[in-house]
Design a protein around this motif. Structure first.
Motif, PDB file in Angstrom:
ATOM      1  N   GLY A  88       2.931  18.067  -4.108  1.00 47.72           N
ATOM      2  CA  GLY A  88       2.456  19.358  -3.658  1.00 47.72           C
ATOM      3  C   GLY A  88       0.988  19.594  -3.953  1.00 47.72           C
ATOM      4  N   ARG A  89       0.490  20.726  -3.497  1.00 50.03           N
ATOM      5  CA  ARG A  89      -0.875  21.146  -3.777  1.00 50.03           C
ATOM      6  C   ARG A  89      -0.940  21.658  -5.217  1.00 50.03           C
ATOM      7  NH1 ARG A  89      -4.869  22.918  -0.330  1.00 50.03           N
ATOM      8  NH2 ARG A  89      -3.366  23.038   1.380  1.00 50.03           N
ATOM      9  N   ASP A  90      -1.827  21.113  -6.018  1.00 49.46           N
ATOM     10  CA  ASP A  90      -1.940  21.475  -7.429  1.00 49.46           C
ATOM     11  C   ASP A  90      -0.590  21.270  -8.114  1.00 49.46           C
ATOM     12  OD1 ASP A  90      -4.622  22.143  -7.051  1.00 49.46           O
ATOM     13  OD2 ASP A  90      -4.081  24.146  -6.378  1.00 49.46           O
ATOM     14  N   ASP A  91      -0.018  22.359  -8.668  1.00 44.39           N
ATOM     15  CA  ASP A  91       1.237  22.232  -9.391  1.00 44.39           C
ATOM     16  C   ASP A  91       2.455  22.513  -8.521  1.00 44.39           C
ATOM     17  OD1 ASP A  91      -0.102  21.581 -11.653  1.00 44.39           O
ATOM     18  OD2 ASP A  91      -0.041  23.586 -12.529  1.00 44.39           O
ATOM     19  N   ALA A  92       2.259  22.962  -7.287  1.00 46.40           N
ATOM     20  CA  ALA A  92       3.391  23.290  -6.422  1.00 46.40           C
ATOM     21  C   ALA A  92       3.988  22.024  -5.826  1.00 46.40           C
ATOM     22  CB  ALA A  92       2.931  24.226  -5.306  1.00 46.40           C
ATOM     23  N   GLN A  93       5.231  22.114  -5.404  1.00 50.50           N
ATOM     24  CA  GLN A  93       5.906  20.988  -4.771  1.00 50.50           C
ATOM     25  C   GLN A  93       6.279  21.344  -3.335  1.00 50.50           C
ATOM     26  OE1 GLN A  93       5.112  18.503  -7.396  1.00 50.50           O
ATOM     27  NE2 GLN A  93       6.612  17.774  -5.952  1.00 50.50           N
ATOM     28  N   PRO A  94       6.279  20.355  -2.427  1.00 52.43           N
ATOM     29  CA  PRO A  94       6.751  20.607  -1.063  1.00 52.43           C
ATOM     30  C   PRO A  94       8.208  21.043  -1.085  1.00 52.43           C
ATOM     31  CG  PRO A  94       5.668  18.469  -1.238  1.00 52.43           C
ATOM     32  CD  PRO A  94       5.870  18.968  -2.632  1.00 52.43           C
ATOM     33  N   GLU A  95       8.583  21.913  -0.148  1.00 53.76           N
ATOM     34  CA  GLU A  95       9.974  22.321  -0.095  1.00 53.76           C
ATOM     35  C   GLU A  95      10.835  21.191   0.460  1.00 53.76           C
ATOM     36  OE1 GLU A  95       8.166  23.597   3.804  1.00 53.76           O
ATOM     37  OE2 GLU A  95       7.609  23.565   1.682  1.00 53.76           O
ATOM     38  N   LEU A  96      12.149  21.316   0.270  1.00 50.83           N
ATOM     39  CA  LEU A  96      13.091  20.254   0.601  1.00 50.83           C
ATOM     40  C   LEU A  96      12.956  19.781   2.040  1.00 50.83           C
ATOM     41  CD1 LEU A  96      15.553  18.507  -0.027  1.00 50.83           C
ATOM     42  CD2 LEU A  96      16.992  20.481   0.512  1.00 50.83           C
ATOM     43  N   GLY A  97      12.861  20.722   2.990  1.00 53.48           N
ATOM     44  CA  GLY A  97      12.812  20.326   4.394  1.00 53.48           C
ATOM     45  C   GLY A  97      11.633  19.438   4.710  1.00 53.48           C
ATOM     46  N   SER A  98      10.480  19.747   4.134  1.00 53.16           N
ATOM     47  CA  SER A  98       9.285  18.951   4.392  1.00 53.16           C
ATOM     48  C   SER A  98       9.396  17.560   3.775  1.00 53.16           C
ATOM     49  CB  SER A  98       8.046  19.670   3.833  1.00 53.16           C
ATOM     50  OG  SER A  98       7.851  20.899   4.490  1.00 53.16           O
TER      51      SER A  98
ATOM     52  N   VAL B 291       0.846  -1.189   0.000  1.00 53.24           N
ATOM     53  CA  VAL B 291       0.000   0.000   0.000  1.00 53.24           C
ATOM     54  C   VAL B 291       0.886   1.245   0.000  1.00 53.24           C
ATOM     55  CG1 VAL B 291      -1.729   1.329   1.280  1.00 53.24           C
ATOM     56  CG2 VAL B 291      -1.854  -1.173   1.226  1.00 53.24           C
ATOM     57  N   VAL B 292       0.596   2.183  -0.886  1.00 53.99           N
ATOM     58  CA  VAL B 292       1.254   3.491  -0.904  1.00 53.99           C
ATOM     59  C   VAL B 292       0.224   4.536  -0.503  1.00 53.99           C
ATOM     60  CG1 VAL B 292       2.355   5.255  -2.327  1.00 53.99           C
ATOM     61  CG2 VAL B 292       2.935   2.857  -2.668  1.00 53.99           C
ATOM     62  N   LEU B 293       0.498   5.261   0.570  1.00 52.65           N
ATOM     63  CA  LEU B 293      -0.374   6.354   0.980  1.00 52.65           C
ATOM     64  C   LEU B 293       0.125   7.626   0.301  1.00 52.65           C
ATOM     65  CD1 LEU B 293      -0.871   5.582   4.771  1.00 52.65           C
ATOM     66  CD2 LEU B 293      -2.353   4.988   2.852  1.00 52.65           C
ATOM     67  N   ASP B 294      -0.662   8.106  -0.647  1.00 47.82           N
ATOM     68  CA  ASP B 294      -0.288   9.266  -1.446  1.00 47.82           C
ATOM     69  C   ASP B 294      -0.807  10.525  -0.752  1.00 47.82           C
ATOM     70  OD1 ASP B 294       0.216  11.176  -3.334  1.00 47.82           O
ATOM     71  OD2 ASP B 294      -0.662  10.083  -5.018  1.00 47.82           O
ATOM     72  N   VAL B 295       0.102  11.246  -0.090  1.00 47.32           N
ATOM     73  CA  VAL B 295      -0.270  12.429   0.681  1.00 47.32           C
ATOM     74  C   VAL B 295      -0.535  13.592  -0.269  1.00 47.32           C
ATOM     75  CG1 VAL B 295       0.460  14.049   2.454  1.00 47.32           C
ATOM     76  CG2 VAL B 295       1.072  11.629   2.646  1.00 47.32           C
ATOM     77  N   THR B 296      -1.756  14.109  -0.238  1.00 45.72           N
ATOM     78  CA  THR B 296      -2.166  15.189  -1.138  1.00 45.72           C
ATOM     79  C   THR B 296      -2.477  16.454  -0.340  1.00 45.72           C
ATOM     80  OG1 THR B 296      -4.509  14.571  -1.042  1.00 45.72           O
ATOM     81  CG2 THR B 296      -3.149  13.483  -2.713  1.00 45.72           C
ATOM     82  N   ASP B 297      -2.838  17.515  -1.032  1.00 47.37           N
ATOM     83  CA  ASP B 297      -3.187  18.793  -0.399  1.00 47.37           C
ATOM     84  C   ASP B 297      -2.117  19.200   0.604  1.00 47.37           C
ATOM     85  OD1 ASP B 297      -5.467  18.742  -1.898  1.00 47.37           O
ATOM     86  OD2 ASP B 297      -6.752  18.013  -0.290  1.00 47.37           O
ATOM     87  N   PHE B 298      -0.881  19.218   0.120  1.00 44.73           N
ATOM     88  CA  PHE B 298       0.255  19.420   1.015  1.00 44.73           C
ATOM     89  C   PHE B 298       0.284  20.840   1.576  1.00 44.73           C
ATOM     90  CE2 PHE B 298       4.576  19.956   2.367  1.00 44.73           C
ATOM     91  CZ  PHE B 298       4.895  18.723   2.891  1.00 44.73           C
ATOM     92  N   SER B 299       0.628  20.945   2.845  1.00 48.30           N
ATOM     93  CA  SER B 299       0.813  22.225   3.517  1.00 48.30           C
ATOM     94  C   SER B 299       1.934  22.063   4.545  1.00 48.30           C
ATOM     95  CB  SER B 299      -0.478  22.663   4.224  1.00 48.30           C
ATOM     96  OG  SER B 299      -0.242  23.802   5.030  1.00 48.30           O
ATOM     97  N   SER B 300       2.967  22.881   4.451  1.00 49.53           N
ATOM     98  CA  SER B 300       4.119  22.753   5.339  1.00 49.53           C
ATOM     99  C   SER B 300       3.730  22.884   6.808  1.00 49.53           C
ATOM    100  CB  SER B 300       5.169  23.812   4.990  1.00 49.53           C
ATOM    101  OG  SER B 300       5.606  23.665   3.662  1.00 49.53           O
ATOM    102  N   GLU B 301       2.701  23.694   7.080  1.00 48.04           N
ATOM    103  CA  GLU B 301       2.299  23.926   8.470  1.00 48.04           C
ATOM    104  C   GLU B 301       1.755  22.663   9.135  1.00 48.04           C
ATOM    105  OE1 GLU B 301       1.351  25.715   5.907  1.00 48.04           O
ATOM    106  OE2 GLU B 301       2.514  27.560   6.204  1.00 48.04           O
ATOM    107  N   LEU B 302       1.306  21.690   8.335  1.00 49.70           N
ATOM    108  CA  LEU B 302       0.682  20.486   8.896  1.00 49.70           C
ATOM    109  C   LEU B 302       1.637  19.314   9.015  1.00 49.70           C
ATOM    110  CD1 LEU B 302      -2.695  20.577   6.929  1.00 49.70           C
ATOM    111  CD2 LEU B 302      -2.250  21.392   9.255  1.00 49.70           C
TER     112      LEU B 302
END
Length: 364
Positions: free
Chosen positions: A142-152, A109-120
């Motif tokens: 990332g959310r839509d076309d954005a990608q999570p930053e490196l630290g996250s 199983v792969v849990l695909d984390v969507t609607d990414f927000s660094s605060e969460l």
């Protein structure tokens, strides 16, 4: 590795509404770019809004998708996985945790984390650690076309980094996007993660991704969502360039055996029967490696496990292994067959000696 522990007081009051939410779950194929076959399937929820007076709550769609995907996973084709979208803010939701706990072991199983927000991220890490311990892998995008930053990305330790449409759309005519994917691929190698290119819509895009060595792809050109397990279209396979790297068979001659166990508790204390073994491999019920234990300082310590297929060219294996963080760079690799089953370990010393012998002209 083990089953996900049930949480005391886990909320199960959402069970009825989730089942009756008018949500149909389809499956979209995920392409193994190197082989031209399905590596897995992504669960895609479709909401029949015409049947409902009120909008379907997000949690209900998520829980219904989890229920349907995990039930269907029992019939997955051999050596494929099921990807389940879970919004980041619902990763630790009691209803979500209850559903995943009810499934128990989450291998495949792969849990695909969507609607990414660094605060969460901080709030989600404990739940993701529990899912990972139960055998699940984590995908991050990332959310839509954005990608999570490196630290996250580093904090979430994903097995798959998903690149959205902004990365793949028109990549055949945008050199800067190719460069960005190459750099991201280097990061993925250091994390022992795979890149999944999403929203692939043309043959030209897929060909460029294949040339860049992107291992996984998804999108309308790869295959649309449908019931059961859709096959990869013939046009998709035809669009792929001929393989430039073929199996060299070397890994089979370099394999060494290791002690294996199906007891997850091996990661917490030394098993008496494992005494004297330098390495212990923890496998699941399908004999797929899920953890590697290294004997040091009088005890077995768990280390990150990197798996490679037994037919992978040796140069590719060494390249992947050396991209790992320095502290894990020389940890042995777990070798698997085409179905993901453990067949032996590969010591870096033997791999490097083989390459050195080949460079010097010595027979190997």
């Amino acid at each position: 590795m083990g089953s996900l522990p049930r949480l005391p007081g886990a909320d199960t009051t959402h069970a009825g509404p989730a089942r009756d939410a008018g949500v149909t779950v389809l499956h979209q194929p995920i392409l193994d770019v190197a082989r031209g076959t399905a590596a897995g399937f992504h669960a895609v929820p479709e909401v029949s809004r015409g049947r409902l007076a009120d909008p379907v709550p997000r949690w209900a769609v998520t829980v219904r998708t989890i229920d349907a995907a995990l039930t269907a996973s029992a019939t997955l084709p051999t050596n494929t996985f099921i990807s389940v979208p879970v919004p980041l803010d619902l990763v630790g939701d009691p209803a979500v945790r209850s559903r995943l706990a009810a499934h128990g072991q989450l291998g495949g199983v792969v849990l695909d984390v969507t609607d990414f927000s660094s605060e969460l991220v901080s709030r989600a890490v404990p739940a993701l650690d529990d899912y990972r311990a139960a055998g699940a892998r984590i995908a991050v995008g990332g959310r839509d076309d954005a990608q999570p930053e490196l630290g996250s990305i580093v904090r979430l330790r994903p097995a798959i980094i998903r690149l959205g449409a902004a990365w793949t759309r028109g990549i055949d005519t945008h050199p800067s996007r190719r460069t960005a994917i190459e750099v991201t691929g280097q990061l993925a190698g250091q994390l022992d993660a795979w890149i999944l290119a999403d929203a692939v819509e043309t043959a030209a895009e897929l060909r460029v991704l294949a040339q860049l060595g992107v291992p996984l792809a998804r999108g309308r050109f790869v295959g649309v969502a449908g019931p059961a397990w859709p096959t990869i279209p013939g046009a998709t396979r035809t669009a792929l360039p001929p393989a430039t790297r073929t199996p060299d068979g070397v890994l089979r001659s370099l394999l060494q055996q290791a002690y294996t166990t199906r007891h997850p508790e091996a990661t917490r204390s030394v098993l008496a029967e494992a005494t004297g073994f330098e390495h212990v491999v923890v496998v699941d019920e399908q004999h797929r490696p899920v953890a590697l234990l290294h004997h040091a300082g009088g005890r077995h310590e768990p280390v990150d496990v990197m798996t490679v297929n037994v037919d992978t060219p040796v140069a590719d294996v060494v390249s992947r292994a050396m991209a790992r963080p320095a502290e894990h760079r020389f940890v042995p690799l777990c070798c698997t067959d085409g179905a993901g089953r453990f067949v032996g370990i590969l010591r870096m010393e033997r791999l490097m000696a083989h390459l050195a012998d080949g460079a010097s002209g010595k027979p190997t």
